[in-house]
Motif scaffolding. Structure first.
Motif, PDB file in Angstrom:
ATOM      1  N   UNK A  90      12.121 101.888  53.116  1.00  0.00           N
ATOM      2  CA  UNK A  90      11.311 102.996  53.608  1.00  0.00           C
ATOM      3  C   UNK A  90      12.248 104.010  54.249  1.00  0.00           C
ATOM      4  N   UNK A  91      11.679 105.134  54.691  1.00  0.00           N
ATOM      5  CA  UNK A  91      12.547 106.080  55.394  1.00  0.00           C
ATOM      6  C   UNK A  91      12.189 106.109  56.873  1.00  0.00           C
ATOM      7  N   UNK A  92      11.823 104.947  57.414  1.00  0.00           N
ATOM      8  CA  UNK A  92      11.438 104.907  58.816  1.00  0.00           C
ATOM      9  C   UNK A  92      12.649 104.846  59.739  1.00  0.00           C
ATOM     10  N   UNK A  93      13.821 104.579  59.207  1.00  0.00           N
ATOM     11  CA  UNK A  93      15.047 104.637  60.005  1.00  0.00           C
ATOM     12  C   UNK A  93      15.893 105.790  59.475  1.00  0.00           C
TER      13      UNK A  93
END
Lengths: 448, 408
Positions: free
Chosen positions: A349-352
């Motif tokens: 994901x692009x959560x970090x």
């Protein structure tokens, strides 16, 4: 036939094997682990202290007595390791320096019929190489499958490269294919990596249907290929095996002895020199990993990081594995790990913020990165599941043990490995593969 | 950091099985895992796991809500000062940007604090009582609830609605991940039906509006609700309609910027769009639901445009303008996308979103006594979501059975 897969992901890990063979002395210890074969109840033939030659029977399948498991080396049985409820975990053999092979009378190769080939394979202990879908268990030699599938490539992280391994094996590979195609009345499929140019040995294979599979992992999973090429319905059986198994079969029929050698890759960020090794089935990994790993707490895995099994530094190679992975054991706590930007935390994901910092290869450890929770996020598994099923709904059907629902949702088409990426990506840290295995076991018991 | 770790380690035995405080273990665990991602390693299946977990996912939603939060604070101050100015008490020029913001900040923070303290207390009580872990779901719910409230809502009412939402909306079903209705909307629906006087009318949306005799602090929807059965030549009606023209108080540009009265978080389209961008980029929010709900709302508004009589401004309002007022977009980005209460299959999400959009506009236009249709539309579709999923999954099953028959 061309198959294009869009769902999935290639997790790029550090520590892929260099394309060279390392020389290492053969191990003294070998083990066949009944736990490598799902739902097998072994019946022992040998006892501790017995001498066996390579190809001599160790145990057989209690439910289907024709299926025999033989010793990959000659030497003496030194231990039969048992676990809870006296379940047999390992049959350990101490090998002689010079392996003595039991000789099998094959006869004229050109005149073997279907039943003779099957009988020879059963007697030499080669039959367990052939597995079946549904259930991913050893194939039943009395059944006739609608097709045989051979996945010519492995797309999982750090997987060994068959194009390198098979260099120069054209004759043996074709010989093996010629034998295998005879045991099945249906088509034999050889599926090749569409993303690269496969080695000549695969491209020029005859007597089989060659399919090209394009896309990210799990494109190399045989279950995904079966689903797109010739899907399994209730009642269907498909057999499958790996290319190196074809070589083992060919060598046996050519020489009349069980030569259980195979080529494996030692991989992972914790390995100093990741390379290829020529070993014998069931070898102890101790001589391979000795002096070749970095400092620190490590996890040794037979197989790849997504589906492999954890073993000790002196554990044994799995029956179906062609790879050893060594990664960092991630037993550390992380201060506000869920809140900080996380420039170095790899995520699909692009959560970090690691997307700012995308690297070529990552050193991922065994940390869970969170605790198990109920399902909250939806649509996540679907992005990594190239099979047309509803993964979460299937998992929930298994949890409530609704057999009819499991069948309707397509449990016959899947194995645990097809769910490995879902498990990797899962925000709620659900143990997906063990749930799927439980579902398959429930159905299998219901069917038998 | 090390010190914290050591303190936690030291007190941990008291909370474990034999310890005196073992009953409070879930509370201890929540606190520990709040500070530290635990040292758990994978025990079965894959040996590596993605870095994302539920806490991270929830934090992303909170970050996406921050633009709405900050803008809402500013707008609370701005609307109040505008009201003072219109009552002739002060001039709007007397206040600068920070005056507006801090006025709103001090008015709004009590709502946030009450929401979190009350909500988390209930969560902890349930976790300790039922011996399960404290789930992260409330981190987002606790922020959403105050953002959907009018600024002057009494704190005890807020507390009551929070308790109702957590207990009836979530915990009775088994906690985070098991609920049928969106908990934040459950809170809003509770307070809307239990205390309608505090949730509707023209005196609740701007601070102290009932005490100051300024311009009407009515929301755009409230204003429109009075324009459904009108005489187009009446002078008061004409002046009201002009408020929706390009230089009126509820003009499209004002609605877009968000400088209109309304619930704290819902007014600014720009702030909501920044939030939506964050949710979509990180992959936390569902594009399918947002897009299909927007299209659903837009289509319904167009249909109303086509059939609108002269006497109904609500129906003939420009579709884009229609969606920019009220809480349509806020509900679309932050409420309808709640993965637990929305449809769970990809196809289902599109149907669910579309119907959310259609019903939102339908309800708000056809029930003038009840202008905020989005809340009810989404709650209704929450109930319908499992049914939608059922048919989507059923179609997959039928496809598989058909394949079986073709083969035979």
């Amino acid at each position: 036939m061309d198959v294009k897969i869009s769902k999935g992901a290639d997790i790029k890990l550090k520590g892929s094997a260099d394309r060279v063979y390392a020389n290492v002395a053969n191990s003294k210890y070998y083990a066949i682990k009944p736990s490598d074969f799902h739902l097998l109840t072994p019946k022992m033939v040998v006892k501790v202290g017995d001498y066996v030659e390579a190809g001599d029977i160790l145990f057989y399948d209690k439910n289907l007595e024709v299926i025999k498991f033989t010793s990959p080396v000659s030497g003496s049985v030194i231990d039969i390791v048992r676990g809870a409820k006296r379940k047999i975990l390992e049959v350990v053999i101490e090998a002689e320096t010079d392996i003595k092979y039991k000789q099998f009378e094959i006869g004229d190769l050109a005149n073997l019929n279907k039943q003779q080939i099957i009988d020879h394979m059963l007697n030499a202990g080669l039959w367990p190489l052939i597995r079946q879908r549904p259930f991913a268990t050893i194939a039943n030699p009395m059944e006739s499958p609608k097709a045989i599938f051979i996945s010519g490539f492995d797309s999982s992280p750090l997987a060994p490269d068959n194009d390198f391994i098979f260099h120069g094996d054209d004759y043996l590979f074709q010989l093996g294919l010629d034998l295998i195609t005879q045991i099945c009345d249906g088509t034999t499929h050889l599926n090749l990596d569409g993303n690269s140019n496969p080695a000549k040995v695969f491209r020029t294979a005859k007597g089989v249907q060659i399919n090209h599979v394009f896309g990210p992992h799990p494109a190399g999973n045989v279950g995904v290929q079966i689903h797109h090429i010739d899907p399994i319905n209730k009642g269907d059986v498909v057999w499958y095996l790996t290319p190196q198994d074809i070589l083992t079969i060919a060598k046996f029929f050519k020489d009349g002895r069980y030569d259980a050698s195979k080529i494996i890759a030692l991989t992972g960020a914790k390995v100093k020199k990741p390379r290829y090794y020529r070993v014998i089935q069931g070898t102890s990994i101790a001589p391979i990993v000795a002096d070749n790993t970095h400092e620190g707490e490590k996890r040794f895995i037979t197989g790849n990081v997504l589906t492999g099994e954890r073993i000790n530094a002196d554990g044994y190679l799995g029956f179906y594995d062609f790879q050893i992975s060594v990664i960092t054991e991630g037993n550390y706590s992380e201060f506000f790990g869920w809140l900080l930007p996380g420039f170095h935390k790899y995520s699909l994901s692009r959560t970090f913020f690691s997307w700012l910092n995308s690297k070529h290869e990552y050193d991922l450890d065994s940390n869970n990165h969170g605790e198990e929770r109920a399902y909250v996020v939806t649509g996540q598994y679907e992005s990594y599941m190239p099979i047309d099923i509803f993964p979460v709904q299937l998992i929930k059907a298994i949890l409530i043990e609704d057999i009819e629902l499991m069948e309707n949702l397509g449990i016959y088409e899947v194995d645990t490995e097809d769910f490995a990426l879902c498990e990797y990506a899962c925000t709620s840290k659900i143990p997906v593969q063990s749930i799927i295995r439980r579902g398959l076991d429930i159905i299998k018991k219901e069917c038998s | 950091m090390k010190l914290m770790h050591n303190i936690l380690k030291k007190i941990k035995p008291h909370f474990e099985k034999e310890g005196a405080l073992s009953a409070l273990y879930p509370a201890y665990d929540a606190f520990e895992t709040f500070l530290f991602v635990p040292n758990h390693t994978s025990q079965s299946g894959t040996h590596i796991r993605d870095s994302v977990d539920l806490k991270r996912t929830m934090v992303i939603v909170i970050i996406a809500l921050l633009p709405c939060l900050f803008f809402g604070m500013w707008n609370t101050g701005y609307q109040y000062h505008l009201q003072l100015a219109s009552a002739g008490l002060q001039s709007i020029e007397d206040y600068n940007f920070w005056d507006h913001f801090f006025f709103g900040f001090w008015k709004f923070m009590p709502l946030v604090i009450v929401s979190y303290v009350v909500g988390l207390s209930v969560e902890f009580a349930f976790a300790v009582n039922r011996k399960h872990q404290v789930n992260e779901g409330y981190l987002v719910t606790g922020m959403l609830i105050p953002l959907t409230m009018p600024i002057d809502v009494p704190l005890w009412m807020l507390a009551l609605s929070v308790i109702f939402a957590v207990v009836i909306g979530k915990e009775v079903f088994g906690g985070t991940g098991m609920n049928i209705l969106n908990p934040a909307l459950t809170a809003r629906a509770f307070i809307f039906f239990a205390y309608p006087t505090k949730m509707s009318g023209d005196k609740v949306w701007v601070h102290s509006a009932d005490k100051i005799d300024g311009v009407s602090g009515e929301t755009a929807l409230g204003q429109l609700a009075s324009l459904v059965d009108i005489d187009p030549n009446d002078e008061t009606v004409i002046s009201k309609i002009s408020e929706f023209s390009s230089d009126g108080a509820y003009s499209l540009s004002n609605s877009f910027l968000g400088i209109i009265p309304g619930s704290v978080g819902e007014t600014s389209v720009i702030a909501i769009m920044i939030g939506a961008a964050i949710l979509l980029f990180t992959g936390v929010g569902s594009f399918r639901i947002m897009a299909s709900m927007f299209i659903g709302g837009l289509s319904m508004a167009y249909v109303f445009n086509l059939v609108a009589p002269d006497t109904n401004l609500f129906m003939s309002l420009d579709p884009i303008h229609q969606l920019c007022i009220g809480s349509f977009l806020f509900g679309m980005v932050f409420m309808a996308t709640d993965p637990v209460s929305a449809a769970q299959t990809n196809k289902g999400k599109i149907i669910y979103g579309f119907l959310c959009g259609v019903l939102s506009v339908l309800i708000r236009v056809f029930n003038p006594a009840y202008p905020e249709g989005v809340m009810v539309a989404i709650l209704f579709m929450n109930v319908m979501a499992p049914l939608i999923d059922h048919y989507v999954v059923e179609a997959n099953i039928k496809k598989r059975l058909k394949r079986l028959k073709v083969d035979e």
